[in-house]
Scaffold this motif. Sequence first.
Motif, PDB file in Angstrom:
ATOM      1  N   ALA A   1       0.855  -1.206   0.000  1.00 24.71           N
ATOM      2  CA  ALA A   1       0.000   0.000   0.000  1.00 24.71           C
ATOM      3  C   ALA A   1       0.884   1.249   0.000  1.00 24.71           C
ATOM      4  N   ALA A   2       1.978   1.196   0.775  1.00 25.00           N
ATOM      5  CA  ALA A   2       2.880   2.348   0.845  1.00 25.00           C
ATOM      6  C   ALA A   2       3.486   2.639  -0.527  1.00 25.00           C
ATOM      7  N   MET A   3       3.746   1.590  -1.316  1.00 25.77           N
ATOM      8  CA  MET A   3       4.295   1.812  -2.666  1.00 25.77           C
ATOM      9  C   MET A   3       3.302   2.589  -3.521  1.00 25.77           C
ATOM     10  N   ILE A   4       2.016   2.253  -3.355  1.00 23.22           N
ATOM     11  CA  ILE A   4       1.001   3.015  -4.097  1.00 23.22           C
ATOM     12  C   ILE A   4       1.001   4.455  -3.583  1.00 23.22           C
ATOM     13  N   GLY A   5       1.171   4.620  -2.264  1.00 21.03           N
ATOM     14  CA  GLY A   5       1.253   5.961  -1.670  1.00 21.03           C
ATOM     15  C   GLY A   5       2.408   6.764  -2.251  1.00 21.03           C
ATOM     16  N   GLU A   6       3.524   6.082  -2.472  1.00 21.11           N
ATOM     17  CA  GLU A   6       4.704   6.745  -3.051  1.00 21.11           C
ATOM     18  C   GLU A   6       4.359   7.310  -4.437  1.00 21.11           C
ATOM     19  N   TYR A   7       3.739   6.456  -5.261  1.00 23.83           N
ATOM     20  CA  TYR A   7       3.378   6.905  -6.616  1.00 23.83           C
ATOM     21  C   TYR A   7       2.396   8.077  -6.543  1.00 23.83           C
ATOM     22  N   LEU A   8       1.429   7.962  -5.603  1.00 23.24           N
ATOM     23  CA  LEU A   8       0.401   9.006  -5.488  1.00 23.24           C
ATOM     24  C   LEU A   8       1.013  10.346  -5.068  1.00 23.24           C
TER      25      LEU A   8
ATOM     26  N   SER B   1      -4.360  -9.457   5.286  1.00 21.82           N
ATOM     27  CA  SER B   1      -4.965  -8.131   5.108  1.00 21.82           C
ATOM     28  C   SER B   1      -5.739  -8.051   3.798  1.00 21.82           C
ATOM     29  N   THR B   2      -6.943  -7.533   3.874  1.00 17.91           N
ATOM     30  CA  THR B   2      -7.745  -7.268   2.670  1.00 17.91           C
ATOM     31  C   THR B   2      -8.269  -5.836   2.788  1.00 17.91           C
ATOM     32  N   LYS B   3      -9.255  -5.655   3.705  1.00 14.48           N
ATOM     33  CA  LYS B   3      -9.810  -4.311   3.871  1.00 14.48           C
ATOM     34  C   LYS B   3      -8.762  -3.341   4.410  1.00 14.48           C
ATOM     35  N   ALA B   4      -7.760  -3.835   5.111  1.00 11.70           N
ATOM     36  CA  ALA B   4      -6.712  -2.930   5.610  1.00 11.70           C
ATOM     37  C   ALA B   4      -5.922  -2.370   4.426  1.00 11.70           C
ATOM     38  N   PHE B   5      -5.688  -3.220   3.415  1.00 11.69           N
ATOM     39  CA  PHE B   5      -4.952  -2.766   2.227  1.00 11.69           C
ATOM     40  C   PHE B   5      -5.731  -1.665   1.508  1.00 11.69           C
ATOM     41  N   THR B   6      -7.002  -1.922   1.244  1.00 10.49           N
ATOM     42  CA  THR B   6      -7.771  -0.898   0.514  1.00 10.49           C
ATOM     43  C   THR B   6      -7.946   0.349   1.384  1.00 10.49           C
ATOM     44  N   GLY B   7      -8.049   0.144   2.708  1.00 13.39           N
ATOM     45  CA  GLY B   7      -8.131   1.299   3.616  1.00 13.39           C
ATOM     46  C   GLY B   7      -6.848   2.116   3.567  1.00 13.39           C
ATOM     47  N   GLN B   8      -5.713   1.423   3.557  1.00  8.89           N
ATOM     48  CA  GLN B   8      -4.426   2.132   3.514  1.00  8.89           C
ATOM     49  C   GLN B   8      -4.291   2.919   2.212  1.00  8.89           C
ATOM     50  N   VAL B   9      -4.687   2.295   1.104  1.00  4.80           N
ATOM     51  CA  VAL B   9      -4.579   2.997  -0.194  1.00  4.80           C
ATOM     52  C   VAL B   9      -5.511   4.215  -0.189  1.00  4.80           C
ATOM     53  N   THR B  10      -6.695   4.052   0.387  1.00  2.00           N
ATOM     54  CA  THR B  10      -7.650   5.168   0.432  1.00  2.00           C
ATOM     55  C   THR B  10      -7.088   6.327   1.252  1.00  2.00           C
ATOM     56  N   VAL B  11      -6.538   6.003   2.418  1.00  2.00           N
ATOM     57  CA  VAL B  11      -5.997   7.070   3.277  1.00  2.00           C
ATOM     58  C   VAL B  11      -4.791   7.729   2.604  1.00  2.00           C
ATOM     59  N   LEU B  12      -3.933   6.930   1.991  1.00  2.00           N
ATOM     60  CA  LEU B  12      -2.754   7.517   1.340  1.00  2.00           C
ATOM     61  C   LEU B  12      -3.175   8.397   0.159  1.00  2.00           C
ATOM     62  N   THR B  13      -4.257   8.022  -0.510  1.00  2.00           N
ATOM     63  CA  THR B  13      -4.767   8.882  -1.593  1.00  2.00           C
ATOM     64  C   THR B  13      -5.214  10.219  -1.007  1.00  2.00           C
ATOM     65  N   MET B  14      -5.901  10.143   0.135  1.00  8.35           N
ATOM     66  CA  MET B  14      -6.354  11.401   0.761  1.00  8.35           C
ATOM     67  C   MET B  14      -5.163  12.248   1.202  1.00  8.35           C
ATOM     68  N   ILE B  15      -4.132  11.606   1.730  1.00 11.28           N
ATOM     69  CA  ILE B  15      -2.954  12.382   2.172  1.00 11.28           C
ATOM     70  C   ILE B  15      -2.283  13.030   0.953  1.00 11.28           C
TER      71      ILE B  15
ATOM     72  N   GLY C   1       2.849   0.412 -13.238  1.00 13.67           N
ATOM     73  CA  GLY C   1       2.420   1.625 -12.538  1.00 13.67           C
ATOM     74  C   GLY C   1       1.780   1.271 -11.214  1.00 13.67           C
ATOM     75  N   TYR C   2       0.630   1.884 -10.930  1.00 14.75           N
ATOM     76  CA  TYR C   2      -0.058   1.619  -9.656  1.00 14.75           C
ATOM     77  C   TYR C   2      -0.399   0.138  -9.497  1.00 14.75           C
ATOM     78  N   ASN C   3      -0.499  -0.544 -10.624  1.00 13.25           N
ATOM     79  CA  ASN C   3      -0.891  -1.954 -10.543  1.00 13.25           C
ATOM     80  C   ASN C   3       0.266  -2.896 -10.234  1.00 13.25           C
ATOM     81  N   TYR C   4       1.476  -2.355 -10.252  1.00 17.24           N
ATOM     82  CA  TYR C   4       2.622  -3.205  -9.883  1.00 17.24           C
ATOM     83  C   TYR C   4       2.567  -3.569  -8.388  1.00 17.24           C
ATOM     84  N   PRO C   5       2.433  -2.588  -7.469  1.00 18.10           N
ATOM     85  CA  PRO C   5       2.286  -3.002  -6.059  1.00 18.10           C
ATOM     86  C   PRO C   5       1.059  -3.888  -5.840  1.00 18.10           C
ATOM     87  N   THR C   6       0.007  -3.645  -6.603  1.00 20.03           N
ATOM     88  CA  THR C   6      -1.195  -4.480  -6.459  1.00 20.03           C
ATOM     89  C   THR C   6      -0.873  -5.916  -6.881  1.00 20.03           C
ATOM     90  N   ALA C   7      -0.033  -6.059  -7.913  1.00 13.67           N
ATOM     91  CA  ALA C   7       0.377  -7.404  -8.346  1.00 13.67           C
ATOM     92  C   ALA C   7       1.182  -8.074  -7.229  1.00 13.67           C
TER      93      ALA C   7
END
Length: 570
Positions: free
Chosen positions: A307-314, A401-415, A473-479
């Motif tokens: 999730a943090a990797m997605i945060g980095e890209y964001l 982790s499932t909902k924690a991952f999507t929660g982390q991505v959501t919060v990092l998007t907001m940040i 891109g964003y889908n690499y950390p998701t992979a």
Amino acid sequence: MCGIIAYIGSKQAKPLLVEGLKRLEYRGYDSAGIAVLDGHLSVCRAVGRVAELEEKLERTPGFEGTLGIAHTRWATHGGVTEANCHPHRDDRSGIALIHNGIIENYAALRTYLEEKGHVFTSETDTEVLAMLVGELYEGDLERAVKGALREVTGAYAIAVICEHEPDTLVVARKGSPLLVGVGSGEYVVASDASAIIAHTSQAFPLDDYNVVKMTRSGFRTSTINDAPVTPKLMQLEMDLEQIELGGFSHFMQKEIYEQPRVLRTTLRGRIDHNEGQVVLGGLASFAKELVKARRFILTAQGTALHAAMIGEYLLEDLAKISAEVEYGSEFRYRNPIIEENTVVVAVSQSGETADTLCALREAKDRGAMALGVVNVVGSSIARETDAGVYLRVGPEIGVASTKAFTGQVTVLTMIALYMARRRFMAPDVCARCLRHLDEIPEKIEKTLETDYRVRKVAERYVERDNWLFLGRGYNYPTALEGALKLKEISYIHAEGMPAAEMKHGPIALIDSGMPAVFIANHGRQYDKVMSNIAEVRSRGGHVIAVATEGTRRSRRWPRRCCTSPSARSI
Ligand code: M6R
């Protein structure tokens, strides 16, 4: 992942402890045990499920007391045997002890204790600690525990009782979580709030090096060096319904289906559509410093790292701010360079992951501002950061982790949007991004409606031992996260990587029928991903594509294709 539950009060300890162990079962374990003080110490231990311990207890007389400790063990030092189960006892002073964590200098301590004539019956580091407490015991359990803890290096959460002190429970912590639940004339101590919530919602977490001595008439908290500590009582934000299955077959399934609801909670009150801005109360006191930030370091482990990797890209993409991701376990032992105006963000569901916590401390010591993206309220990371944003996704009982991952991505998007808006982003641009973010829970709902197709794909490939997960891109950390989930849950080998990296060596692994999951939604790199798909197919690999709904099948498309509602790039 071991679990601790301990009780002192006026109720029968045995049923309460066994129920607590059941609440902790979700963390995974291989054996369990219990000790109850009823005039003398009664100890019962069993390899296997808590149900097996329960059966054994039914056949064993005793266990009538109102003070006891119990544990679920995940073997680390020594195999899965009854002798290695907790509680461990000393051989002289009537001590019983349970422990989460690792005593790093246990070998040297064991040699010292053997020279003193102690006889060990297990291979564990925990028995060494029990013996050491016994060796130092001179009629005061709390003092003996403190003395022993001053000698150990490593991590621990412990609960200790002694035959000679029927009104005393002593617990302590360093680097492994422990909560003291405070009831009326009783205390329930556990490594996890889920084992406490049925008894009381008032609790306090222990800080590192803290020791709590409880009797039926009160408690006191101090450090292992006897400095008094005033604990901060808090309200546990959890209810029983959240930790029950509620009609689902298992917790991971429940948590996957909870995502739309919990993500609405994550977003609630944090989006101001009129002003085109994100409202993050947890960052308010820190807003001025954040505007000056020149670099973000996101630190985490496992899923949280993805999730943090997605945060980095964001952060780079939306806020145009330099960002990088570091494994906590690597960062803490390096000699990292922290320049002025660096913000370190610890991303962690539990808020207790030792490597993430230590990396955070390392960065703070070197002058970084500290933010937390954490789910568990009042956890160590939440307490040690200057500011932060809670995930609000509810307890993670499923462990994977499932909902924690999507929660982390959501919060990092907001940040990222919060930073972007304060730096340069126009309100209307931010408002558009926020509209898309607000639509995510509904899109997850629609995606979940395709579960029957996912099941079909899984059934078809269930016998395959090696999988690839690929994205750009964003889908690499998701992979990476997809591969981690398959390994963790199905015990099937899987590798995640950037789709383009596959041809630089790993392509040699692709044989006829090997499943390769591509995350191939519409976006900037869609055509590139299509080329990678062609490469896999040319080697006979079977492509399973996760694609945007409405994507027209062309000859280039694989036969297996799960679609999700349009995931427009923000
Ligand atoms: O509690 P944390 O988020 O700090 O835990 C870090 C990892 O252990 C965790 O994300 C782990 O990788 C997942 N539970 C795996 O599904």
